[in-house]
Design an enzyme around this catalytic site. Sequence first.
Site, PDB file in Angstrom:
ATOM      1  N   LYS A 288      -4.451  56.860 -93.401  1.00 41.99           N
ATOM      2  CA  LYS A 288      -5.057  55.937 -94.362  1.00 41.99           C
ATOM      3  C   LYS A 288      -4.471  54.537 -94.198  1.00 41.99           C
ATOM      4  CE  LYS A 288      -3.145  58.417 -97.669  1.00 41.99           C
ATOM      5  NZ  LYS A 288      -2.678  58.925 -98.998  1.00 41.99           N
ATOM      6  N   LYS A 290      -4.319  50.676 -96.357  1.00 40.70           N
ATOM      7  CA  LYS A 290      -4.599  50.066 -97.659  1.00 40.70           C
ATOM      8  C   LYS A 290      -4.354  48.559 -97.638  1.00 40.70           C
ATOM      9  CE  LYS A 290      -3.664  54.358-100.134  1.00 40.70           C
ATOM     10  NZ  LYS A 290      -2.891  55.040-101.200  1.00 40.70           N
TER      11      LYS A 290
END
Length: 645
Positions: A288, A290
């Site tokens: 992921k 961000k």
Amino acid sequence: MSSSSFRSPAGAAATMFSADQKIRLGRLDVLRSSHSAFLGRNPRGVVSVHPSSSSSSSPSPIQAVSTPAKSETTTKRSKVEIIKEKSNFIRYPLNEELLTEAPNVNESAVQLIKFHGSYQQYNREERGGRSYSFMLRTKNPSGKVPNQLYLTMDDLADEFGIGTLRLTTRQTFQLHGVLKQNLKTVMSSIIRNMGSTLGACGDLNRNVLAPAAPYVKKDYLFAQETADNIAALLSPQSGFYYDMWVDGEQFMTAEPPEVVKARNDNSHGTNFVDSPEPIYGTQFLPRKFKVAVTVPTDNSVDLLTNDIGAVVVSDENGEPQGFNLYVGGGMGRTHRMESTFARLAEPLGYVPKEDILYAVKAIVVTQREHGRRDDRKYSRMKYLISSWGIEKFKGVVEQYYGKKFEPSRELPEWEFKSYLGWHEQGDGAWFCGLHVDSGRVGGIMKKTLREVIEKYKIDVRITPNQNIVLCDIKTEWKRPITTVLAQAGLLQPEFVDPLNQTAMACPAFPLCPLAITEAERGIPSILKRVRAMFEKVGLEYDESVVIRVTGCPNGCARPYMAELGLVGDGPNSYQVWLGGTPNQTQIARSFMDKVKVHDFEKVFEPLFYHWKVERQTKESFGEFTTRMGFEKLKELIDTYKGGPQ
């Protein structure tokens, strides 16, 4: 403050490189249908691997990006990396699994559906078999939710979910309890009503944060516009999402030309040429990713917890000129593994505003090419930067960026801004921030919110603190809206306990597969007990401590930034973290392990008491615990006699 490898489907292409050729390859964008290849090299450092005539089913040339000098290569890859490679850009076997009669999907499809914005879950409290469902998460840059989308999500929660909506710490909705046979209906409804779940989960850029306040101010508007543009730049391009849920029909809005230009630019070897995914390739990112954008002083976005934090820098006339960039933040860690850790982002430098998309892309590509893909525990960018150091990381990013970063500009102190209550937008209208405990919208609150939003045709925004903002309210609407909301328990901030206003919790039980203990369901009683302790030791009602609770160490509610963080480490047991600050600029440290829920008073009351009597002027609880030191704090707990002396 703080190897990439390549592989052909049959191993054939890899055998064509001998040591004396000295061709250095980065990530190879392998298409599943290719089985043989020959090599050519273009002048921009991009190695093109063209399918042979016997492989005519391949839709486009295979590409491998040549990267700035790599020190090593690793052949081992995690299971998820192989699933991604074989998926035909996040399609297979999910497309087949969705058609089966089973209530769940297989392991490979579980990994792929994340990229579509969904997690497979089951109720962990049910006995006698697993009751599978899916959680859907939306993508809302800056937390913006059009009126039409809010009403759609409200309807879907009742018809296909568990009757509640959840506001997340990344300014999105989560919709729990969707059955597999209803997934396509729910997904297509979101898409057709101005929403998306694409990339809300998975190994790619997640929702981009920005201040939720709808101020008509140049810097706020520019921060929100930039968040939109970064989200568009890093959105998948290969069409797998629309193929799966709306049969290939495209619902994408027109992109700003600067986004298209930045995505297509390959002047520094960032792109997979002729690939359906020019930035991500077949493998997407190692984990992921961000991003948050904000303005000076406004740390409503927990800026330093992100892989990239961008801060608008304006001139003396308030005109945005560029951005300070921070890199390497991240919360997730694993209990009893000191090699995993939460980390604050650190300064990278300054870029002019016209370069922000190119700089962000260069950082993402650096992580794509150099982030670890063998062990997912260490695949976030924070581990790459921790391993390399910021100067080496900056040097590699600058090769992809094509420029040197300028020195960071001076910024004022950060503040946490909740935006609760009534505020003027600056255009004659008002906005109203409403506190929602743990972001859970249900019951009379849900019904009343819907009535107000529908009646007044209001757009809303979700905050990074799990609250909701009603936008563009006329002055004459203020009184009737305030009255009807208060009747449903949506109170103005002066009537909400200050402890609740800054508290956060993740969902944890019963649906999260990673939960070790309670969080959302446990925090109401924890806050009441803390308030009782405050009263016992003589702390005033308006005094507060930032408390965040998570059911596991992955850190979804960012507990490692709290003044008092509780991280589940066993049944009814928490690891206690101390030392964060109210403005979220200092990371907490682990203070105690295995503190049982029934022992909270024994541990916390002495700390609150000594904070009251020994603190310095305006010293927060987190600052106090850092100044005193953990050895001294444990001594105070052991010798505490109870109550004010």
